[in-house]
Scaffold this motif. Structure first.
Motif, PDB file in Angstrom:
ATOM      1  N   VAL A  23       0.833  -1.202   0.000  1.00  0.00           N
ATOM      2  CA  VAL A  23       0.000   0.000   0.000  1.00  0.00           C
ATOM      3  C   VAL A  23       0.869   1.254   0.000  1.00  0.00           C
ATOM      4  CG1 VAL A  23      -1.855   1.229   1.169  1.00  0.00           C
ATOM      5  CG2 VAL A  23      -1.722  -1.250   1.324  1.00  0.00           C
ATOM      6  N   ARG A  24       0.580   2.122  -0.941  1.00  0.00           N
ATOM      7  CA  ARG A  24       1.251   3.418  -0.976  1.00  0.00           C
ATOM      8  C   ARG A  24       0.184   4.505  -0.989  1.00  0.00           C
ATOM      9  NH1 ARG A  24       5.360   3.522  -5.747  1.00  0.00           N
ATOM     10  NH2 ARG A  24       6.706   1.890  -4.966  1.00  0.00           N
ATOM     11  N   SER A  25       0.541   5.654  -0.473  1.00  0.00           N
ATOM     12  CA  SER A  25      -0.437   6.735  -0.500  1.00  0.00           C
ATOM     13  C   SER A  25       0.032   7.803  -1.465  1.00  0.00           C
ATOM     14  CB  SER A  25      -0.646   7.320   0.894  1.00  0.00           C
ATOM     15  OG  SER A  25       0.318   8.300   1.148  1.00  0.00           O
ATOM     16  N   GLN A  26      -0.927   8.422  -2.108  1.00  0.00           N
ATOM     17  CA  GLN A  26      -0.578   9.462  -3.067  1.00  0.00           C
ATOM     18  C   GLN A  26      -1.574  10.595  -2.983  1.00  0.00           C
ATOM     19  OE1 GLN A  26       0.866   8.762  -6.889  1.00  0.00           O
ATOM     20  NE2 GLN A  26       0.488  10.896  -7.430  1.00  0.00           N
ATOM     21  N   ILE A  27      -1.074  11.799  -3.060  1.00  0.00           N
ATOM     22  CA  ILE A  27      -1.961  12.960  -3.140  1.00  0.00           C
ATOM     23  C   ILE A  27      -2.397  13.090  -4.592  1.00  0.00           C
ATOM     24  CG2 ILE A  27      -2.089  15.449  -2.866  1.00  0.00           C
ATOM     25  CD1 ILE A  27      -0.317  15.167  -0.448  1.00  0.00           C
ATOM     26  N   SER A  28      -3.690  12.907  -4.821  1.00  0.00           N
ATOM     27  CA  SER A  28      -4.206  12.849  -6.190  1.00  0.00           C
ATOM     28  C   SER A  28      -5.215  13.965  -6.419  1.00  0.00           C
ATOM     29  CB  SER A  28      -4.873  11.506  -6.445  1.00  0.00           C
ATOM     30  OG  SER A  28      -4.102  10.482  -5.904  1.00  0.00           O
ATOM     31  N   MET A  29      -5.617  14.081  -7.670  1.00  0.00           N
ATOM     32  CA  MET A  29      -6.382  15.272  -8.043  1.00  0.00           C
ATOM     33  C   MET A  29      -7.564  14.941  -8.932  1.00  0.00           C
ATOM     34  SD  MET A  29      -2.800  16.721  -9.207  1.00  0.00           S
ATOM     35  CE  MET A  29      -2.190  15.065  -9.281  1.00  0.00           C
ATOM     36  N   ASP A  37      -9.686   0.606  -1.100  1.00  0.00           N
ATOM     37  CA  ASP A  37     -10.719   1.179  -0.243  1.00  0.00           C
ATOM     38  C   ASP A  37     -10.117   1.538   1.120  1.00  0.00           C
ATOM     39  OD1 ASP A  37     -12.817   1.791   1.327  1.00  0.00           O
ATOM     40  OD2 ASP A  37     -13.947  -0.058   0.966  1.00  0.00           O
ATOM     41  N   PRO A  38     -10.054   2.818   1.453  1.00  0.00           N
ATOM     42  CA  PRO A  38      -9.394   3.214   2.704  1.00  0.00           C
ATOM     43  C   PRO A  38     -10.194   2.831   3.951  1.00  0.00           C
ATOM     44  CG  PRO A  38     -10.358   5.125   1.646  1.00  0.00           C
ATOM     45  CD  PRO A  38     -10.568   3.975   0.709  1.00  0.00           C
ATOM     46  N   ASN A  39     -11.411   2.316   3.760  1.00  0.00           N
ATOM     47  CA  ASN A  39     -12.206   1.896   4.910  1.00  0.00           C
ATOM     48  C   ASN A  39     -12.094   0.400   5.173  1.00  0.00           C
ATOM     49  OD1 ASN A  39     -13.449   4.470   5.622  1.00  0.00           O
ATOM     50  ND2 ASN A  39     -14.380   4.300   3.590  1.00  0.00           N
ATOM     51  N   ASP A  40     -11.475  -0.308   4.255  1.00  0.00           N
ATOM     52  CA  ASP A  40     -11.333  -1.755   4.357  1.00  0.00           C
ATOM     53  C   ASP A  40     -10.265  -2.085   5.413  1.00  0.00           C
ATOM     54  OD1 ASP A  40     -11.369  -4.364   2.025  1.00  0.00           O
ATOM     55  OD2 ASP A  40     -10.079  -4.344   3.800  1.00  0.00           O
ATOM     56  N   SER A  41     -10.622  -2.941   6.363  1.00  0.00           N
ATOM     57  CA  SER A  41      -9.705  -3.173   7.487  1.00  0.00           C
ATOM     58  C   SER A  41      -8.404  -3.838   7.015  1.00  0.00           C
ATOM     59  CB  SER A  41     -10.380  -4.033   8.550  1.00  0.00           C
ATOM     60  OG  SER A  41     -10.765  -5.259   7.966  1.00  0.00           O
ATOM     61  N   HIS A  42      -8.523  -4.697   5.997  1.00  0.00           N
ATOM     62  CA  HIS A  42      -7.337  -5.357   5.458  1.00  0.00           C
ATOM     63  C   HIS A  42      -6.380  -4.320   4.852  1.00  0.00           C
ATOM     64  CE1 HIS A  42      -4.985  -8.542   3.743  1.00  0.00           C
ATOM     65  NE2 HIS A  42      -5.203  -8.132   2.515  1.00  0.00           N
ATOM     66  N   VAL A  43      -6.949  -3.368   4.129  1.00  0.00           N
ATOM     67  CA  VAL A  43      -6.142  -2.308   3.510  1.00  0.00           C
ATOM     68  C   VAL A  43      -5.485  -1.459   4.592  1.00  0.00           C
ATOM     69  CG1 VAL A  43      -6.249  -0.215   2.105  1.00  0.00           C
ATOM     70  CG2 VAL A  43      -7.539  -2.246   1.404  1.00  0.00           C
ATOM     71  N   GLU A  57      -4.740  -2.257   7.612  1.00  0.00           N
ATOM     72  CA  GLU A  57      -3.695  -3.037   8.272  1.00  0.00           C
ATOM     73  C   GLU A  57      -2.396  -2.996   7.455  1.00  0.00           C
ATOM     74  OE1 GLU A  57      -3.106  -7.724   8.860  1.00  0.00           O
ATOM     75  OE2 GLU A  57      -5.163  -7.004   9.156  1.00  0.00           O
ATOM     76  N   ASN A  58      -2.548  -3.235   6.154  1.00  0.00           N
ATOM     77  CA  ASN A  58      -1.364  -3.221   5.293  1.00  0.00           C
ATOM     78  C   ASN A  58      -0.760  -1.835   5.160  1.00  0.00           C
ATOM     79  OD1 ASN A  58      -0.578  -5.857   3.947  1.00  0.00           O
ATOM     80  ND2 ASN A  58      -2.807  -5.902   3.814  1.00  0.00           N
ATOM     81  N   ALA A  59      -1.622  -0.842   5.179  1.00  0.00           N
ATOM     82  CA  ALA A  59      -1.126   0.539   5.077  1.00  0.00           C
ATOM     83  C   ALA A  59      -0.287   0.874   6.305  1.00  0.00           C
ATOM     84  CB  ALA A  59      -2.292   1.509   4.948  1.00  0.00           C
ATOM     85  N   LEU A  60      -0.797   0.493   7.472  1.00  0.00           N
ATOM     86  CA  LEU A  60      -0.057   0.761   8.710  1.00  0.00           C
ATOM     87  C   LEU A  60       1.273   0.026   8.688  1.00  0.00           C
ATOM     88  CD1 LEU A  60      -2.994   0.595  11.278  1.00  0.00           C
ATOM     89  CD2 LEU A  60      -1.682   2.623  10.634  1.00  0.00           C
ATOM     90  N   LYS A  61       1.227  -1.204   8.154  1.00  0.00           N
ATOM     91  CA  LYS A  61       2.445  -1.999   8.105  1.00  0.00           C
ATOM     92  C   LYS A  61       3.501  -1.311   7.229  1.00  0.00           C
ATOM     93  CE  LYS A  61       1.290  -6.385   7.615  1.00  0.00           C
ATOM     94  NZ  LYS A  61       1.105  -7.543   6.704  1.00  0.00           N
ATOM     95  N   ASN A  62       3.040  -0.608   6.193  1.00  0.00           N
ATOM     96  CA  ASN A  62       3.962   0.100   5.300  1.00  0.00           C
ATOM     97  C   ASN A  62       4.394   1.447   5.845  1.00  0.00           C
ATOM     98  OD1 ASN A  62       4.374  -1.731   3.318  1.00  0.00           O
ATOM     99  ND2 ASN A  62       3.336  -0.603   1.705  1.00  0.00           N
ATOM    100  N   GLY A  63       3.995   1.731   7.062  1.00  0.00           N
ATOM    101  CA  GLY A  63       4.426   2.991   7.656  1.00  0.00           C
ATOM    102  C   GLY A  63       3.575   4.192   7.262  1.00  0.00           C
ATOM    103  N   ILE A  64       2.401   3.947   6.688  1.00  0.00           N
ATOM    104  CA  ILE A  64       1.522   5.078   6.360  1.00  0.00           C
ATOM    105  C   ILE A  64       0.835   5.532   7.648  1.00  0.00           C
ATOM    106  CG2 ILE A  64      -0.542   5.773   5.071  1.00  0.00           C
ATOM    107  CD1 ILE A  64       0.369   3.835   2.883  1.00  0.00           C
ATOM    108  N   ALA A  65       0.911   6.825   7.914  1.00  0.00           N
ATOM    109  CA  ALA A  65       0.417   7.352   9.189  1.00  0.00           C
ATOM    110  C   ALA A  65      -1.095   7.223   9.283  1.00  0.00           C
ATOM    111  CB  ALA A  65       0.819   8.807   9.336  1.00  0.00           C
TER     112      ALA A  65
END
Ligand code: HEM
Ligand code: SF4
Ligand code: SF4
Lengths: 496, 224
Positions: free
Chosen positions: A3-9, A301-307, A309-317
């Motif tokens: 999971v990576r986060s990006q500021i999108s438009m 989906d940022p509301n999905d618990s699996h997502v 979990e993985n986002a947190l694991k990747n260091g996403i705040a």
């Protein structure tokens, strides 16, 4: 899942009034230096038109983006083997003639001209040579269809349109156009980054902003040709490539980028998308007609618990995840499927999405009112003045389906709101339209609100940057503070 | 008999030049890496650009490779040249590459000083560099014509001289008896080396080799 986060438009084309305020805001902050004078990191084009630089969408000429090759994708313009012949002279690079020679005016002549029979004039002066020039083109030369027989008639998106359709587009009283504001798309699979022999271009891990490391750029110019959107520019004075930085110094301090902030039509939305970086290569390589769905499926989906979990694991705040949950971009792109990537067939997977314009489409209405009672509630979209094929070429990856879907939904929302507020359309028809357009009443209300009533804070949902925590994790903050200095020791200049 | 002139030019100058090259390049890279750039002018002029950059670079790289080869493996060159046909072939190829370089170089100079946009981005360093390079290439071509079979005599007498420089025991006896033309070519070569770090030639030091093995996409995390 990576999971990576990006500021999108998202840019809502129905709302753009073509005022160029965005371009000026950007120019005043970033590109009023020598060597950047001709650059427009943000520009607004009239469509149909040839754009800036002229014919940028003609990839037979500029060879931007990726192409399929032996089951894989490769850059159209360059690559590991092809770098050697291309590095001395890049055959696909646009020259200043494809942009324009920047100019100012000899204003002092208005004051200093000797007395004579005529009014003095301010002659144009080249900002490159300082000599008088004849202006031959400019960054929005075909604004509002100016010179359309030369410009609009040569729009690459007209490909596949019949002669009648083309004539119709240009004929008096049928004439139609809309505005197309453009910045760097901060792509998921940026061709500019992949092409750089020095590795000077990079995508920021935390927010996906694509930047040129000014200290590592060596003027090999591969990125200029490789970006299919022509959004990397060459600074002719310093000998370095430069591009839109999405105003990262503003974003890091919680402010919207200048072009977003100043947008008069309030067409711009900014927010976090979470996506699966493991699938970039696979999705970029899909058949053309599957690219839009492919990219949508990468957006998580940022509301999905699996997502989460993985986002947190990747260091996403956590604050970034929360920001993703409130992201207007997520709604437009993934939930409502209203916003579409420009020219996804270039395979860079752009992260700027456009809501296709309905205004010029619907303007074909016959005099005498709304055709809402017709059996086929959406027939006017297909008979629109902007042929669907044109919008499909621009935003639908060459196909009309996705554009049609978005326009039907937009129209049904408009009819629904009309039934609610004006009442000259009966609610039953409106709801039937919503249903046919794959939309619920609740969704219609939400689309209406985010499109028409949106506040500043709803349009720009900017996550905290957490730079201080990143620093803390690596070293003593006091030491960092003492060690960062003040940036460049000497002003950027040309050579030694 | 070696004169002061010879000692100065062939035993001292090379060290001054190489020392300047190393010291200034490293210091410039550390404190001014922004200034490392090929300073491309393709954006400003794109029509004659091809006819200048391509012949010049292919030519100079081939000629440079030839010199390097003769320095690194003189024996291989000498044994290749033992058959006259092969010697001719090597000589003619070398000369052709040199002429290609000269054509490109002249095209570069003409292009730069006949275009008003390019004149704006030209510096005194560019002019000096062009002058040094023209002198180098012209003397090189003249040598090939007036004192042929350079591929053999280079390997036999210049290589030992260059090697003696490398082991910090300069032996200029190979050089002193050489014709003036060849001496000038060598002296100018050292001048190019010494002037190198003050010009755009530093672009040669940053030619992009990691590109060949890095992954296509580059991602940087904060603090990296
Ligand atoms: C593999 C090695 C090299 C590469 C990749 C390379 C690449 C380049 C590039 C990209 C430019 C800019 C051209 C433009 O204006 O767009 C350039 C210019 C130049 N290069 Fe090289 N170069 C190489 C080796 C050399 C060598 C060995 C020399 C000479 C000793 C040299 C001398 C020059 C000069 C004088 C220019 C300026 C040309 C002008 O603007 O008129 N280069 N080079
Ligand atoms: S649009 Fe931006 S990120 Fe995408 S290829 Fe072009 S410059 Fe790179
Ligand atoms: S400021 Fe907004 S409305 Fe005006 S041209 Fe730019 S994008 Fe369009």
């Amino acid at each position: 899942m990576n999971v990576r986060s990006q500021i999108s438009m998202v840019f809502h084309l129905d709302k753009c009034i073509g005022c160029h305020t965005c371009s000026i805001a950007c120019k005043n902050i970033w590109t009023d230096r020598k060597g950047t004078d001709y650059m427009w990191w943000n520009n607004v084009e009239t469509k149909p038109g040839t754009g800036f630089p002229a014919l940028w969408e003609d990839q037979d000429k500029f060879k931007g983006g990726w192409e399929k090759h032996n089951g894989k994708i490769r850059l159209k313009s360059t690559g590991k083997g092809r770098i050697i012949p291309n590095i001395f002279h890049n055959p696909n690079m646009p020259s200043m003639d494809d942009y324009y020679e920047p100019w100012t005016y000899d204003y002092q002549n208005l004051f200093n001209a000797p007395e004579g029979p005529d009014q003095p004039t301010a002659k144009p002066i080249s900002m490159v040579t300082g000599e008088y020039i004849d202006i031959e083109s400019g960054p929005n030369w075909d604004d509002d269809l100016g010179g359309s027989p030369i410009y609009a008639a040569n729009d690459p998106n007209l490909e596949g349109l019949t002669k009648e359709q083309r004539l119709q587009l240009m004929s008096i009283e049928q004439l139609v156009f809309f505005y197309f504001p453009r910045i760097c798309n901060h792509c998921m699979n940026p061709a500019c980054v992949a092409s750089c022999p020095s590795g000077a271009l990079y995508k920021r891990g935390e927010d996906g902003i694509v930047l040129v490391d000014q200290k590592r750029c060596r003027a090999w110019r591969s990125c200029i040709a490789a970006c299919p959107y022509k959004k990397v520019y060459f600074n002719w004075f310093t000998g370095k490539s430069e591009k839109c930085i999405l105003c990262f110094p503003r974003i890091e301090t919680g402010q919207a980028p200048a072009c977003f902030h100043s947008c008069v039509g309030r067409i711009r939305y900014l927010g976090v998308l979470l996506y699966d970086a493991d699938r970039i290569e696979e999705v970029s390589n899909l058949p053309q007609e599957e690219l839009i769905d492919g990219q949508r499926s990468m957006i998580l989906d940022p509301n999905d618990s699996h997502v989460i979990e993985n986002a947190l694991k990747n260091g996403i705040a956590e604050s970034t995840i929360k920001s993703a949950q409130e992201s207007p971009v997520y709604q437009y792109v993934k939930v409502w499927k209203l916003a579409l990537p420009p020219h996804i067939e270039y395979r860079t997977l752009p992260m700027l999405f456009y809501v296709p314009p309905m205004a010029p489409v619907m303007a074909q209405q016959k005099a005498g009112g709304l055709d809402s009672i017709s059996e086929n509630l959406f027939h006017d979209i297909e008979e629109a003045r902007v042929p669907m094929k044109f919008l499909g070429n621009l935003l639908g990856g060459g196909q009309e389906g996705k554009v049609l879907y978005a326009l039907r939904k937009e129209k049904s929302v408009r009819w629904y709101r009309r039934a609610v507020t004006v009442g000259d359309v009966d609610l039953e028809t409106a709801e039937r339209m919503l249903k046919e357009a794959d939309c619920t009443v609740k969704e219609a209300q939400a689309i209406y609100e985010l499109t028409s009533l949106c506040t500043f804070d709803q349009r720009f949902v900017i996550p905290p940057a957490h730079r201080e925590e990143a620093i803390e994790a690596l070293k003593d903050p006091m030491e960092h503070k003492q060690g960062t200095g003040f940036g460049f020791l000497s002003g950027p200049r040309r050579g030694l | 008999m070696s004169s002061y002139f010879d000692i100065l030019m062939f035993a001292a100058l090379p060290y001054v030049a190489v020392f300047t090259l190393l010291l200034v390049s490293i210091q410039r890279y550390r404190s001014q890496s922004f200034t490392f750039s090929s300073l491309s002018t393709q954006l400003l002029e794109n029509k004659r650009h091809f006819w200048a950059m391509v012949p010049f670079h292919y030519g100079i790289l081939a000629v440079f490779a030839g010199h390097l080869l003769a320095f690194l493996m003189p024996r291989a060159i000498l044994s290749w040249n033992s058959a006259p046909m092969r010697l001719y072939l090597l000589e003619v190829t070398g000369l052709a590459c040199a002429v290609l370089t000269l054509v490109g170089l002249i095209a570069m100079i003409v292009r730069r000083f006949t275009n008003s946009k390019l004149r704006v981005v030209s510096t005194p360093a560019d002019v000096i560099l062009y002058a040094l390079l023209v002198f180098q290439v012209v003397t090189g071509i003249a040598i090939a014509v007036i004192h042929p079979w350079g591929s053999s005599w280079f390997a036999a007498s210049l290589t030992p001289y260059l090697r003696s420089l490398f082991i910090f025991n300069p032996d200029i006896s190979y050089i002193v008896g050489m014709p003036m033309l060849i001496k000038l070519h060598i002296i100018n070569a050292f001048l190019v080396v010494g002037f190198f770090p003050f010009t755009r030639l530093v672009h040669i030091l940053v030619i992009p080799n990691p590109y060949l093995w890095r992954k296509p996409q580059v991602v940087r995390w904060y603090g990296e």
